[in-house]
Each structure stands twice: as structure tokens, then as C-alpha cells.
Design a protein around this motif. Structure first.
Motif, PDB file in Angstrom:
ATOM      1  N   ASP A 244       1.837 -24.471  -9.717  1.00 34.81           N
ATOM      2  CA  ASP A 244       3.028 -24.541  -8.915  1.00 34.81           C
ATOM      3  C   ASP A 244       4.596 -24.143  -9.742  1.00 34.81           C
ATOM      4  O   ASP A 244       5.454 -23.606  -9.270  1.00 34.81           O
ATOM      5  CB  ASP A 244       3.242 -25.479  -8.046  1.00 34.81           C
ATOM      6  CG  ASP A 244       3.414 -26.843  -8.747  1.00 34.81           C
ATOM      7  OD1 ASP A 244       3.186 -26.994 -10.227  1.00 34.81           O
ATOM      8  OD2 ASP A 244       3.408 -28.033  -8.434  1.00 34.81           O
ATOM      9  N   SER A 245       4.104 -24.375 -11.062  1.00 32.53           N
ATOM     10  CA  SER A 245       5.340 -24.252 -12.000  1.00 32.53           C
ATOM     11  C   SER A 245       6.161 -22.685 -11.976  1.00 32.53           C
ATOM     12  O   SER A 245       7.010 -22.301 -12.430  1.00 32.53           O
ATOM     13  CB  SER A 245       5.168 -24.745 -13.295  1.00 32.53           C
ATOM     14  OG  SER A 245       4.015 -24.276 -13.862  1.00 32.53           O
ATOM     15  N   ILE A 246       4.525 -21.655 -11.803  1.00 35.21           N
ATOM     16  CA  ILE A 246       5.155 -20.330 -11.766  1.00 35.21           C
ATOM     17  C   ILE A 246       5.755 -19.494 -10.536  1.00 35.21           C
ATOM     18  O   ILE A 246       6.317 -18.376 -10.423  1.00 35.21           O
ATOM     19  CB  ILE A 246       4.005 -19.509 -12.294  1.00 35.21           C
ATOM     20  CG1 ILE A 246       2.865 -19.521 -11.426  1.00 35.21           C
ATOM     21  CG2 ILE A 246       3.309 -19.989 -13.749  1.00 35.21           C
ATOM     22  CD1 ILE A 246       1.622 -18.552 -11.807  1.00 35.21           C
ATOM     23  N   PHE A 247       5.681 -20.628  -9.449  1.00 38.52           N
ATOM     24  CA  PHE A 247       6.264 -20.168  -8.029  1.00 38.52           C
ATOM     25  C   PHE A 247       7.591 -20.391  -8.114  1.00 38.52           C
ATOM     26  O   PHE A 247       8.260 -21.305  -7.504  1.00 38.52           O
ATOM     27  CB  PHE A 247       5.279 -20.720  -7.107  1.00 38.52           C
ATOM     28  CG  PHE A 247       3.964 -20.012  -6.879  1.00 38.52           C
ATOM     29  CD1 PHE A 247       3.849 -19.227  -5.957  1.00 38.52           C
ATOM     30  CD2 PHE A 247       2.707 -20.523  -7.815  1.00 38.52           C
ATOM     31  CE1 PHE A 247       2.420 -18.652  -5.682  1.00 38.52           C
ATOM     32  CE2 PHE A 247       1.748 -19.896  -7.641  1.00 38.52           C
ATOM     33  CZ  PHE A 247       1.410 -19.059  -6.642  1.00 38.52           C
ATOM     34  N   VAL A 248       8.349 -19.693  -8.835  1.00 40.84           N
ATOM     35  CA  VAL A 248       9.846 -19.864  -8.922  1.00 40.84           C
ATOM     36  C   VAL A 248      10.526 -18.502  -8.907  1.00 40.84           C
ATOM     37  O   VAL A 248      10.073 -17.441  -9.267  1.00 40.84           O
ATOM     38  CB  VAL A 248      10.444 -20.719 -10.204  1.00 40.84           C
ATOM     39  CG1 VAL A 248       9.790 -22.155 -10.180  1.00 40.84           C
ATOM     40  CG2 VAL A 248       9.825 -20.000 -11.447  1.00 40.84           C
ATOM     41  N   GLY A 249      11.571 -18.478  -8.293  1.00 42.48           N
ATOM     42  CA  GLY A 249      12.691 -17.347  -8.249  1.00 42.48           C
ATOM     43  C   GLY A 249      11.812 -16.204  -7.706  1.00 42.48           C
ATOM     44  O   GLY A 249      11.172 -16.364  -6.700  1.00 42.48           O
ATOM     45  N   PRO A 250      12.103 -14.750  -8.054  1.00 42.31           N
ATOM     46  CA  PRO A 250      11.542 -13.748  -7.557  1.00 42.31           C
ATOM     47  C   PRO A 250      10.080 -13.698  -7.834  1.00 42.31           C
ATOM     48  O   PRO A 250       9.357 -13.338  -6.533  1.00 42.31           O
ATOM     49  CB  PRO A 250      12.207 -12.621  -8.302  1.00 42.31           C
ATOM     50  CG  PRO A 250      12.692 -13.193  -9.525  1.00 42.31           C
ATOM     51  CD  PRO A 250      13.079 -14.881  -9.314  1.00 42.31           C
ATOM     52  N   PHE A 251       9.547 -14.561  -8.661  1.00 38.59           N
ATOM     53  CA  PHE A 251       8.024 -14.471  -8.784  1.00 38.59           C
ATOM     54  C   PHE A 251       7.496 -15.012  -7.742  1.00 38.59           C
ATOM     55  O   PHE A 251       6.444 -14.900  -7.207  1.00 38.59           O
ATOM     56  CB  PHE A 251       7.535 -15.178 -10.269  1.00 38.59           C
ATOM     57  CG  PHE A 251       8.209 -14.277 -11.425  1.00 38.59           C
ATOM     58  CD1 PHE A 251       7.449 -12.930 -11.834  1.00 38.59           C
ATOM     59  CD2 PHE A 251       8.950 -14.770 -12.192  1.00 38.59           C
ATOM     60  CE1 PHE A 251       7.833 -12.456 -12.843  1.00 38.59           C
ATOM     61  CE2 PHE A 251       9.443 -13.953 -13.422  1.00 38.59           C
ATOM     62  CZ  PHE A 251       8.677 -12.927 -13.694  1.00 38.59           C
ATOM     63  N   LYS A 252       8.254 -16.053  -7.134  1.00 39.47           N
ATOM     64  CA  LYS A 252       7.452 -16.754  -5.915  1.00 39.47           C
ATOM     65  C   LYS A 252       7.474 -16.044  -4.764  1.00 39.47           C
ATOM     66  O   LYS A 252       6.302 -16.223  -4.256  1.00 39.47           O
ATOM     67  CB  LYS A 252       8.609 -18.240  -5.628  1.00 39.47           C
ATOM     68  CG  LYS A 252       7.844 -18.736  -4.439  1.00 39.47           C
ATOM     69  CD  LYS A 252       8.705 -19.827  -4.194  1.00 39.47           C
ATOM     70  CE  LYS A 252       8.361 -20.801  -2.842  1.00 39.47           C
ATOM     71  NZ  LYS A 252       9.109 -21.840  -2.340  1.00 39.47           N
ATOM     72  N   TRP A 253       8.305 -15.396  -4.380  1.00 41.62           N
ATOM     73  CA  TRP A 253       8.322 -14.255  -3.534  1.00 41.62           C
ATOM     74  C   TRP A 253       7.165 -13.251  -3.588  1.00 41.62           C
ATOM     75  O   TRP A 253       6.311 -13.109  -2.841  1.00 41.62           O
ATOM     76  CB  TRP A 253       9.526 -13.612  -3.345  1.00 41.62           C
ATOM     77  CG  TRP A 253       9.373 -12.536  -2.030  1.00 41.62           C
ATOM     78  CD1 TRP A 253       9.713 -12.759  -0.687  1.00 41.62           C
ATOM     79  CD2 TRP A 253       9.140 -11.064  -2.250  1.00 41.62           C
ATOM     80  NE1 TRP A 253       9.407 -11.638  -0.172  1.00 41.62           N
ATOM     81  CE2 TRP A 253       9.103 -10.510  -1.326  1.00 41.62           C
ATOM     82  CE3 TRP A 253       8.617 -10.210  -3.399  1.00 41.62           C
ATOM     83  CZ2 TRP A 253       8.834  -9.135  -0.748  1.00 41.62           C
ATOM     84  CZ3 TRP A 253       8.322  -8.913  -3.112  1.00 41.62           C
ATOM     85  CH2 TRP A 253       8.656  -8.573  -2.026  1.00 41.62           C
ATOM     86  N   LEU A 254       6.915 -12.662  -4.799  1.00 44.69           N
ATOM     87  CA  LEU A 254       6.003 -11.679  -5.265  1.00 44.69           C
ATOM     88  C   LEU A 254       4.499 -12.287  -4.954  1.00 44.69           C
ATOM     89  O   LEU A 254       3.675 -11.881  -4.472  1.00 44.69           O
ATOM     90  CB  LEU A 254       6.293 -11.055  -6.409  1.00 44.69           C
ATOM     91  CG  LEU A 254       5.135 -10.107  -6.954  1.00 44.69           C
ATOM     92  CD1 LEU A 254       5.061  -8.905  -6.003  1.00 44.69           C
ATOM     93  CD2 LEU A 254       5.583  -9.430  -8.294  1.00 44.69           C
ATOM     94  N   LEU A 255       4.415 -13.567  -5.798  1.00 44.86           N
ATOM     95  CA  LEU A 255       3.106 -14.171  -5.762  1.00 44.86           C
ATOM     96  C   LEU A 255       2.624 -14.500  -4.283  1.00 44.86           C
ATOM     97  O   LEU A 255       1.594 -14.335  -4.199  1.00 44.86           O
ATOM     98  CB  LEU A 255       3.096 -15.395  -6.886  1.00 44.86           C
ATOM     99  CG  LEU A 255       3.269 -14.938  -8.331  1.00 44.86           C
ATOM    100  CD1 LEU A 255       3.469 -16.287  -9.066  1.00 44.86           C
ATOM    101  CD2 LEU A 255       1.956 -14.356  -8.803  1.00 44.86           C
ATOM    102  N   GLU A 256       3.683 -15.154  -3.606  1.00 45.94           N
ATOM    103  CA  GLU A 256       3.099 -15.382  -2.165  1.00 45.94           C
ATOM    104  C   GLU A 256       2.986 -14.390  -1.381  1.00 45.94           C
ATOM    105  O   GLU A 256       1.960 -14.122  -0.520  1.00 45.94           O
ATOM    106  CB  GLU A 256       4.364 -16.298  -1.567  1.00 45.94           C
ATOM    107  CG  GLU A 256       4.611 -17.744  -2.019  1.00 45.94           C
ATOM    108  CD  GLU A 256       5.677 -18.386  -1.763  1.00 45.94           C
ATOM    109  OE1 GLU A 256       6.402 -18.091  -1.065  1.00 45.94           O
ATOM    110  OE2 GLU A 256       5.606 -19.812  -1.667  1.00 45.94           O
TER     111      GLU A 256
END
Length: 194
Positions: A76-88
Motif C-alpha cells: 500500500d505504500s507505493i499507492f501514492v500520488g500519480p502512481f496510485k492512479w496508474l497502478l489502480e
């Protein structure tokens, strides 16, 4: 590039441009996809062998080319900022390792909450060469009452193979041995991508 037909029951994306682009890249790299997905709304897709980060790249390209929606796990720590949108957007789910029900419980609950779901996992749990596999995917499959669909990445043949769906018995260790045997002869070596 000829790809397997995806049954209507399987969770899909609607990424037209990404689908076209991924097909072109796979064709350019001379990779092919064989086999067939089950006609089921929910299952676990295990991808092995997992020996490098290139495995993830090939798997994402295949997912995009087939236009399927695969849920994959990340800290869950990598799901932040613009990476969160892309990963999701790609199907990623942030996992809370301190959750009282653990990862297995979180995934069983997610299967129960969704109408359609493909959970994609690497059963080795690491990119390092190992003969041991984690058993979490078997516990998830058993508790969520879903099949396991083995998928192999053979870098020697440049082939992704979707194998027949397997149901987990009460004998978790026996199910693991049976599924691992399906990967006999698959080339894990990945000296370079092309």
C-alpha cells in the motif's frame, strides 16, 4: 498477432489504444499467447516462473493485448500520488500487511465483493530463483471457491501459455505439487528480453 478469444464471462478492460499498442509490441518482440481462459467470472491467475522484472512487463503487455482486467497486489505504500492512479487503472490493489485478516482474508473479501475478478499472482513470491512456492494463492482459491489458472512465461520459446483451470482440494500440499508439475520444462532463463 493472433490471440486467444477471451470468454464474455471474464473481467475486461476497455483500453482500445493500449490494446492495439500492446499487440504491436508483443508481435515486434516475437511473443505469442496460447491456451484459453475458463468461462468463469472469477479465478486466480498464477504466472510463473517469476525471475525478473521483465516478467511483469510481458504480463502487463499480454493483459493489455487481451484487454482483460487483472487485479494484482502491491504494498500500500507505493499507492501514492500519480502512481496510485496508474497502478489502480492497471488493476493494482494496495495491500495492508498489518490487516487483521491478512492478505488471504483481504483477497477472499475482495472476491466476495466483486461480480467479476481475475487475481494475478506470482506463486514464488520473489524474483529470486526458488524451488519453493508460497501457498497463499491456494488458500485464497479454496476459501473464495475459485479456480487457479496456471500461466507460464517461457522465455526460450517466447510464449505465454494459459493452462487448464485447477480446483484446490483440501490437500493444499497435494494441490501445490499438482500445479507445480504443470510447469515442467518451462524455461525460466531470461538472459535478455528479445
Amino acid at each position: 498477432m493472433i490471440l486467444p478469444k477471451v470468454p464474455e464471462q471474464v473481467a475486461k478492460n476497455h483500453f482500445v489504444v493500449s490494446c492495439w499498442f500492446a499487440k504491436k509490441i508483443l508481435a515486434w518482440l516475437n511473443w505469442r499467447v496460447t491456451g484459453q481462459f475458463p468461462k468463469q467470472k472469477k479465478f486466480i491467475l498464477i504466472v510463473a516462473p517469476h525471475t525478473s522484472n521483465w516478467d511483469f512487463i510481458i504480463a502487463i503487455l499480454v493483459m493489455l493485448a487481451l484487454n482483460i482486467r487483472v487485479t494484482f497486489l502491491g504494498k500500500d505504500s507505493i499507492f501514492v500520488g500519480p502512481f496510485k492512479w496508474l497502478l489502480e487503472k492497471l488493476g493494482g490493489v494496495g495491500i495492508d500487511r498489518s490487516h487483521p485478516h491478512g492478505i488471504v482474508g483481504q483477497m477472499v473479501n475482495l472476491f466476495a465483493a466483486r461480480e467479476k475478478m481475475i487475481l494475478g499472482l506470482a506463486p514464488e513470491g520473489t524474483r529470486s530463483k526458488t524451488s519453493e512456492w508460497k501457498k497463499g494463492f491456494l488458500h485464497i482459491a479454496k476459501q473464495a471457491d475459485v479456480a487457479v489458472v496456471p500461466v507460464s512465461l517461457d522465455f526460450n520459446k517466447k510464449e505465454v501459455t494459459i493452462m487448464s483451470a485447477q480446483y484446490v482440494s483440501d490437500d493444499i500440499d497435494g494441490s501445490l505439487v499438482q500445479i507445480k508439475a504443470m510447469y515442467q520444462g518451462v524455461c525460466a532463463k531470461n538472459p535478455h528480453l528479445v
